[in-house]
Scaffold this motif. Structure first.
Motif, short mmCIF file in Angstrom:
data_model
loop_
_atom_site.label_atom_id
_atom_site.label_comp_id
_atom_site.label_asym_id
_atom_site.label_seq_id
_atom_site.Cartn_x
_atom_site.Cartn_y
_atom_site.Cartn_z
N PHE A 131 0.85 -1.19 0.00
CA PHE A 131 0.00 0.00 0.00
C PHE A 131 0.88 1.25 0.00
O PHE A 131 0.62 2.23 -0.72
N HIS A 132 1.95 1.22 0.80
CA HIS A 132 2.91 2.32 0.81
C HIS A 132 3.55 2.46 -0.58
O HIS A 132 3.75 3.58 -1.08
N TYR A 133 3.86 1.34 -1.20
CA TYR A 133 4.46 1.33 -2.52
C TYR A 133 3.52 1.96 -3.55
O TYR A 133 3.95 2.76 -4.40
N ILE A 134 2.23 1.62 -3.49
CA ILE A 134 1.24 2.21 -4.40
C ILE A 134 1.22 3.73 -4.26
O ILE A 134 1.24 4.48 -5.25
N GLN A 135 1.22 4.21 -3.01
CA GLN A 135 1.17 5.66 -2.79
C GLN A 135 2.41 6.35 -3.36
O GLN A 135 2.29 7.43 -3.97
N LEU A 136 3.56 5.75 -3.17
CA LEU A 136 4.79 6.37 -3.68
C LEU A 136 4.84 6.35 -5.21
O LEU A 136 5.35 7.29 -5.84
N GLN A 137 4.31 5.29 -5.83
CA GLN A 137 4.25 5.27 -7.30
C GLN A 137 3.36 6.40 -7.81
O GLN A 137 3.69 7.05 -8.81
N LEU A 138 2.24 6.62 -7.13
CA LEU A 138 1.35 7.70 -7.53
C LEU A 138 1.98 9.06 -7.28
O LEU A 138 1.73 10.02 -8.02
N GLU A 139 2.79 9.15 -6.25
CA GLU A 139 3.44 10.41 -5.93
C GLU A 139 4.56 10.74 -6.92
O GLU A 139 4.75 11.91 -7.29
N PHE A 140 5.27 9.70 -7.36
CA PHE A 140 6.39 9.90 -8.29
C PHE A 140 6.19 9.03 -9.55
O PHE A 140 6.92 8.07 -9.79
N PRO A 141 5.20 9.37 -10.39
CA PRO A 141 4.90 8.51 -11.53
C PRO A 141 6.00 8.46 -12.59
O PRO A 141 6.03 7.55 -13.40
N GLU A 142 6.91 9.44 -12.58
CA GLU A 142 7.98 9.46 -13.58
C GLU A 142 9.20 8.63 -13.17
O GLU A 142 10.23 8.66 -13.84
#
Length: 404
Positions: A131-142
């Motif tokens: 879940f933390h990983y999902i949030q970070l991917q959304l935060e830094f999509p590039e």
């Protein structure tokens, strides 16, 4: 305001966004039955869907080059089976996990904001790191995975990026707000807990928080057991106060400040005005057919009439817990009809569902309640409009100074 909808299903989230003022440039859904529901309502001229550009297919194969970058909103509910209580709980090991595809579309379109919805199971301790990983991917999509990098290695790299603060304010980054909400607290006649991940592009400088609840259980108890207005509204005699509620109702009586929320809406509120599906006139109402075979047994009980419904599930006869049944006043049970389920999910009566009993209940069990979607999308639209207004005022101020 321009938007796209991923994993649209039968259209609950998309309709809520449309009501909030967003115009969908693309609505993508792979399931044929759900697409048939949208197409049938478009053929019937249902106004909210009239301009939808529906694409039946995988979001990973859609031509995203046909959608301009910098649209106002991307919304969607990635398939939740990898995280649902009823699933096999494979998370990132499940090929149905569509969060990576969602991040890829965000990376390509660079929307000003996004709304991502999923099941409560995503917040379980088992999935905490993912879940933390999902949030970070959304935060830094590039910052996508590199080569054959596994998710734990990618997570480590994203954590380092976040703590360094290097990309904040420079590359494509988002401020992401995760919130676990109960739909009943927003006027939906259903106790449906869901996770929303709402993000705003960092360069917009938006300050946002999830909308405050508008409804509460205490307000319902007040209407039922203190004023009795709930029972009078339904033409019923006030029953005896259940012993298990006596203490809580007594505390409500002693409250000196009035409640500021509306009462939770109940199953009885939701289905008011619909004839019993077994009655003669029921067949004239679309999607309001009686389904036989409902049974109650330990661990498989229905929804009481005078509370919000249990969470509707994507199934029919075999749903564990009996979530798709109601308990009549005499204690007997029956299945919700499709029309009743649609009301519980706050779809308008004019919206019709296509397919068999099993298919339509699957569409409804997977849907985002329209009213909840509208409330979230409206709050996002308001912040985007304020950001655009602030940008306009700043530009005009600069022009006036330059000509002074």
């Amino acid at each position: 305001m321009r938007s796209v909808e991923l994993f649209a299903g039968a259209g609950g989230l998309a309709m809520g966004c449309e009501i909030a003022g967003f115009e969908h440039l693309a609505v993508v859904e792979w399931d044929r039955w759900a697409c048939d529901t949208v197409r049938e309502n478009q053929r019937r001229g249902y106004p909210l869907l009239a301009s939808w550009n529906l694409h039946e297919g995988d979001v990973r194969t859609f031509d995203w080059g046909s959608v301009p970058q910098g649209i106002e909103l991307l919304a969607g509910g990635p398939p939740c089976q990898p995280f649902s209580i009823g699933g096999k709980h494979k998370a990132q090991a499940d090929k149905r996990d569509m969060f990576p595809a969602t991040v890829e579309v965000i990376r390509r379109l660079k929307p000003k904001a996004f709304i991502v919805e999923n099941v409560k199971g995503l917040t379980r301790a088992t999935f905490a790191n993912y879940f933390h990983y999902i949030q970070l991917q959304l935060e830094f999509p590039e910052l996508p995975p590199i080569g054959d990098e596994d998710w734990s290695g990618h997570l480590k790299r994203l954590q380092e990026e976040k703590t360094s603060g290097r990309n904040k304010g420079t590359g494509l980054t988002y401020n992401v707000v995760p919130t676990l909400v109960n739909a009943a607290n927003y006027g939906v006649p259903q106790k449906r807990e869901r996770v929303f991940l709402v993000g705003f592009r960092d360069d917009l400088g938006v300050e946002w928080s999830f909308p405050e609840p508008t409804h509460s259980y205490d307000a319902l108890l007040h209407d039922q057991w203190i004023t009795g207005v709930y029972w009078r509204r339904h033409g019923l005699r006030t029953p005896d106060l259940p012993l298990r509620l006596a203490g809580r109702v007594a505390k409500l009586r002693q409250m000196k400040t009035p409640l500021t929320t509306l009462p939770w809406r109940t199953v009885r509120d939701a289905i008011q005005g619909l004839p019993a599906p077994e009655s003669r006139g029921a067949s004239k109402i679309p999607n309001h057919l009686f389904q036989p075979g409902a049974k109650s047994y330990p661990g498989h009980t229905g929804s009481p009439l005078d509370l919000p419904a249990k969470t509707l599930k994507a199934g029919d006869h075999g749903v564990p817990g009996g979530e798709n049944m109601l308990v009549r006043d005499d204690g007997s049970v029956r299945y919700f009809t499709v029309r009743e389920s649609a009301r519980i999910q706050t779809f308008p009566d004019g919206y019709r569902f296509h397919g068999s009993w099993t298919e339509t209940m699957r569409q409804l069990g997977n849907a985002v309640p329209v009213l909840l979607a509208q409330r979230v999308a409206s709050s996002v639209a308001e912040k985007l409009a304020m950001a655009e207004l602030g940008k306009f005022k700043k530009a005009n101020t600069g022009k006036r100074r330059a000509t002074a």
